[in-house]
Scaffold this motif. Structure first.
Motif, PDB file in Angstrom:
ATOM      1  N   HIS A  26       0.809  -1.209   0.000  1.00  0.00           N
ATOM      2  CA  HIS A  26       0.000   0.000   0.000  1.00  0.00           C
ATOM      3  C   HIS A  26       0.850   1.271   0.000  1.00  0.00           C
ATOM      4  O   HIS A  26       0.313   2.365  -0.149  1.00  0.00           O
ATOM      5  CB  HIS A  26      -0.953   0.029   1.208  1.00  0.00           C
ATOM      6  CG  HIS A  26      -2.189  -0.774   0.982  1.00  0.00           C
ATOM      7  ND1 HIS A  26      -2.497  -1.882   1.735  1.00  0.00           N
ATOM      8  CD2 HIS A  26      -3.190  -0.659   0.072  1.00  0.00           C
ATOM      9  CE1 HIS A  26      -3.634  -2.383   1.313  1.00  0.00           C
ATOM     10  NE2 HIS A  26      -4.070  -1.667   0.294  1.00  0.00           N
ATOM     11  N   GLN A  27       2.143   1.149   0.176  1.00  0.00           N
ATOM     12  CA  GLN A  27       3.001   2.328   0.153  1.00  0.00           C
ATOM     13  C   GLN A  27       2.980   2.936  -1.246  1.00  0.00           C
ATOM     14  O   GLN A  27       2.915   2.231  -2.251  1.00  0.00           O
ATOM     15  CB  GLN A  27       4.424   1.971   0.561  1.00  0.00           C
ATOM     16  CG  GLN A  27       4.531   1.572   2.022  1.00  0.00           C
ATOM     17  CD  GLN A  27       5.943   1.166   2.406  1.00  0.00           C
ATOM     18  OE1 GLN A  27       6.812   1.014   1.563  1.00  0.00           O
ATOM     19  NE2 GLN A  27       6.153   0.966   3.698  1.00  0.00           N
ATOM     20  N   ALA A  28       3.015   4.250  -1.286  1.00  0.00           N
ATOM     21  CA  ALA A  28       2.816   4.986  -2.540  1.00  0.00           C
ATOM     22  C   ALA A  28       3.825   4.624  -3.632  1.00  0.00           C
ATOM     23  O   ALA A  28       3.481   4.549  -4.798  1.00  0.00           O
ATOM     24  CB  ALA A  28       2.878   6.483  -2.265  1.00  0.00           C
ATOM     25  N   HIS A  29       5.046   4.393  -3.275  1.00  0.00           N
ATOM     26  CA  HIS A  29       6.081   4.158  -4.276  1.00  0.00           C
ATOM     27  C   HIS A  29       6.267   2.679  -4.617  1.00  0.00           C
ATOM     28  O   HIS A  29       7.186   2.321  -5.329  1.00  0.00           O
ATOM     29  CB  HIS A  29       7.407   4.769  -3.809  1.00  0.00           C
ATOM     30  CG  HIS A  29       7.922   4.177  -2.522  1.00  0.00           C
ATOM     31  ND1 HIS A  29       7.389   4.519  -1.297  1.00  0.00           N
ATOM     32  CD2 HIS A  29       8.880   3.268  -2.286  1.00  0.00           C
ATOM     33  CE1 HIS A  29       8.023   3.835  -0.359  1.00  0.00           C
ATOM     34  NE2 HIS A  29       8.934   3.084  -0.933  1.00  0.00           N
ATOM     35  N   ARG A  30       5.393   1.830  -4.110  1.00  0.00           N
ATOM     36  CA  ARG A  30       5.520   0.393  -4.366  1.00  0.00           C
ATOM     37  C   ARG A  30       4.340  -0.108  -5.191  1.00  0.00           C
ATOM     38  O   ARG A  30       3.231   0.378  -5.066  1.00  0.00           O
ATOM     39  CB  ARG A  30       5.571  -0.370  -3.059  1.00  0.00           C
ATOM     40  CG  ARG A  30       6.707   0.052  -2.156  1.00  0.00           C
ATOM     41  CD  ARG A  30       7.107  -1.085  -1.249  1.00  0.00           C
ATOM     42  NE  ARG A  30       8.057  -0.669  -0.245  1.00  0.00           N
ATOM     43  CZ  ARG A  30       9.362  -0.611  -0.440  1.00  0.00           C
ATOM     44  NH1 ARG A  30       9.865  -0.911  -1.594  1.00  0.00           N
ATOM     45  NH2 ARG A  30      10.160  -0.231   0.525  1.00  0.00           N
ATOM     46  N   SER A  31       4.604  -1.125  -6.001  1.00  0.00           N
ATOM     47  CA  SER A  31       3.537  -1.744  -6.780  1.00  0.00           C
ATOM     48  C   SER A  31       3.309  -3.165  -6.265  1.00  0.00           C
ATOM     49  O   SER A  31       4.182  -3.760  -5.629  1.00  0.00           O
ATOM     50  CB  SER A  31       3.926  -1.805  -8.259  1.00  0.00           C
ATOM     51  OG  SER A  31       5.016  -2.684  -8.442  1.00  0.00           O
ATOM     52  N   VAL A  32       2.137  -3.689  -6.557  1.00  0.00           N
ATOM     53  CA  VAL A  32       1.820  -5.062  -6.146  1.00  0.00           C
ATOM     54  C   VAL A  32       2.825  -6.014  -6.784  1.00  0.00           C
ATOM     55  O   VAL A  32       3.357  -6.914  -6.134  1.00  0.00           O
ATOM     56  CB  VAL A  32       0.372  -5.434  -6.550  1.00  0.00           C
ATOM     57  CG1 VAL A  32       0.100  -6.905  -6.297  1.00  0.00           C
ATOM     58  CG2 VAL A  32      -0.618  -4.588  -5.781  1.00  0.00           C
ATOM     59  N   GLN A  33       3.111  -5.786  -8.058  1.00  0.00           N
ATOM     60  CA  GLN A  33       4.058  -6.643  -8.782  1.00  0.00           C
ATOM     61  C   GLN A  33       5.436  -6.619  -8.124  1.00  0.00           C
ATOM     62  O   GLN A  33       6.048  -7.661  -7.912  1.00  0.00           O
ATOM     63  CB  GLN A  33       4.162  -6.161 -10.238  1.00  0.00           C
ATOM     64  CG  GLN A  33       5.076  -6.992 -11.099  1.00  0.00           C
ATOM     65  CD  GLN A  33       4.476  -8.319 -11.483  1.00  0.00           C
ATOM     66  OE1 GLN A  33       3.278  -8.408 -11.651  1.00  0.00           O
ATOM     67  NE2 GLN A  33       5.285  -9.335 -11.598  1.00  0.00           N
ATOM     68  N   LYS A  73       1.503  12.194   4.123  1.00  0.00           N
ATOM     69  CA  LYS A  73       2.865  12.201   3.602  1.00  0.00           C
ATOM     70  C   LYS A  73       2.854  12.244   2.071  1.00  0.00           C
ATOM     71  O   LYS A  73       3.624  12.982   1.457  1.00  0.00           O
ATOM     72  CB  LYS A  73       3.623  10.967   4.096  1.00  0.00           C
ATOM     73  CG  LYS A  73       5.097  11.006   3.822  1.00  0.00           C
ATOM     74  CD  LYS A  73       5.819   9.874   4.501  1.00  0.00           C
ATOM     75  CE  LYS A  73       7.309   9.975   4.307  1.00  0.00           C
ATOM     76  NZ  LYS A  73       8.050   8.944   4.983  1.00  0.00           N
ATOM     77  N   VAL A  74       1.960  11.475   1.471  1.00  0.00           N
ATOM     78  CA  VAL A  74       1.838  11.474   0.016  1.00  0.00           C
ATOM     79  C   VAL A  74       1.394  12.858  -0.460  1.00  0.00           C
ATOM     80  O   VAL A  74       1.920  13.378  -1.449  1.00  0.00           O
ATOM     81  CB  VAL A  74       0.835  10.383  -0.450  1.00  0.00           C
ATOM     82  CG1 VAL A  74       0.455  10.570  -1.901  1.00  0.00           C
ATOM     83  CG2 VAL A  74       1.424   9.006  -0.222  1.00  0.00           C
ATOM     84  N   GLN A  77       4.342  15.136  -0.300  1.00  0.00           N
ATOM     85  CA  GLN A  77       5.279  14.860  -1.390  1.00  0.00           C
ATOM     86  C   GLN A  77       4.749  15.410  -2.709  1.00  0.00           C
ATOM     87  O   GLN A  77       5.517  15.972  -3.502  1.00  0.00           O
ATOM     88  CB  GLN A  77       5.526  13.354  -1.513  1.00  0.00           C
ATOM     89  CG  GLN A  77       6.353  12.783  -0.390  1.00  0.00           C
ATOM     90  CD  GLN A  77       6.453  11.274  -0.445  1.00  0.00           C
ATOM     91  OE1 GLN A  77       5.674  10.605  -1.115  1.00  0.00           O
ATOM     92  NE2 GLN A  77       7.411  10.722   0.279  1.00  0.00           N
ATOM     93  N   ASP A  78       3.447  15.261  -2.938  1.00  0.00           N
ATOM     94  CA  ASP A  78       2.847  15.809  -4.153  1.00  0.00           C
ATOM     95  C   ASP A  78       2.978  17.333  -4.182  1.00  0.00           C
ATOM     96  O   ASP A  78       3.267  17.922  -5.223  1.00  0.00           O
ATOM     97  CB  ASP A  78       1.369  15.415  -4.266  1.00  0.00           C
ATOM     98  CG  ASP A  78       1.176  13.944  -4.561  1.00  0.00           C
ATOM     99  OD1 ASP A  78       2.155  13.284  -4.962  1.00  0.00           O
ATOM    100  OD2 ASP A  78       0.040  13.452  -4.386  1.00  0.00           O
ATOM    101  N   GLU A  79       2.754  17.956  -3.036  1.00  0.00           N
ATOM    102  CA  GLU A  79       2.857  19.415  -2.941  1.00  0.00           C
ATOM    103  C   GLU A  79       4.298  19.863  -3.201  1.00  0.00           C
ATOM    104  O   GLU A  79       4.533  20.831  -3.926  1.00  0.00           O
ATOM    105  CB  GLU A  79       2.393  19.886  -1.557  1.00  0.00           C
ATOM    106  CG  GLU A  79       2.455  21.372  -1.354  1.00  0.00           C
ATOM    107  CD  GLU A  79       1.415  22.149  -2.133  1.00  0.00           C
ATOM    108  OE1 GLU A  79       1.494  23.382  -2.138  1.00  0.00           O
ATOM    109  OE2 GLU A  79       0.527  21.516  -2.742  1.00  0.00           O
ATOM    110  N   VAL A  80       5.257  19.160  -2.636  1.00  0.00           N
ATOM    111  CA  VAL A  80       6.667  19.495  -2.854  1.00  0.00           C
ATOM    112  C   VAL A  80       7.014  19.351  -4.339  1.00  0.00           C
ATOM    113  O   VAL A  80       7.668  20.225  -4.925  1.00  0.00           O
ATOM    114  CB  VAL A  80       7.586  18.606  -1.978  1.00  0.00           C
ATOM    115  CG1 VAL A  80       9.035  18.711  -2.414  1.00  0.00           C
ATOM    116  CG2 VAL A  80       7.440  18.970  -0.509  1.00  0.00           C
ATOM    117  N   THR A  81       6.549  18.278  -4.947  1.00  0.00           N
ATOM    118  CA  THR A  81       6.802  18.064  -6.376  1.00  0.00           C
ATOM    119  C   THR A  81       6.177  19.178  -7.206  1.00  0.00           C
ATOM    120  O   THR A  81       6.807  19.718  -8.118  1.00  0.00           O
ATOM    121  CB  THR A  81       6.233  16.701  -6.820  1.00  0.00           C
ATOM    122  OG1 THR A  81       6.823  15.675  -6.029  1.00  0.00           O
ATOM    123  CG2 THR A  81       6.514  16.434  -8.282  1.00  0.00           C
TER     124      THR A  81
END
Length: 123
Positions: A26-33, A73-74, A77-81
């Motif tokens: 479920h972490q934003a930078h990770r995929s199920v695969q 946190k996500v 991070q989106d705001e910083v980006t």
């Protein structure tokens, strides 16, 4: 004659392992695969665990605070980006304006130099 053993041995995973795998996925930078590959399990299995987790089939206590913190946190991070992207755009605009300002100053110098004043005024 020995008996023929058929069938596969299935790996049993603890509930704790499943919950950790689901939370990791479920972490934003990770995929199920990617998580499934790292844990050496089939992605479909991890997807099924995610579904069971959502439905509350795991008998472990879920901390409701963690997802809210993760979402915050996500969002940060989106705001910083977004802000970094905006800074880059503004810096580029600033560079263009500086070049235009230099161009205008150079054009003014050329016009003032070619206006017929040669500097040989004899009064």
């Amino acid at each position: 004659m020995p008996a023929i053993i058929t069938g596969k041995k299935t790996q049993r995973y603890s509930t704790e392992f499943k919950v950790k795998a689901v939370e990791w996925s479920h972490q934003a930078h990770r995929s199920v695969q990617g998580v499934a590959e790292a844990l050496d399990i089939h992605p479909f299995m991890l997807s099924r665990w995610r579904k069971e987790y959502r439905e509350g089939k795991f008998a472990m206590k879920r901390v409701k605070k963690a997802p809210a913190e993760a979402k915050e946190k996500v969002r940060e991070q989106d705001e910083v980006t977004r802000l970094k992207r905006r800074i880059a755009e503004l810096e580029e605009e600033n560079d263009v304006l500086k070049k235009f300002q230099r161009f205008q100053a150079e054009e003014r110098r050329k016009r003032s130099g070619s206006s017929g004043n040669t500097g040989n005024d004899t009064a």
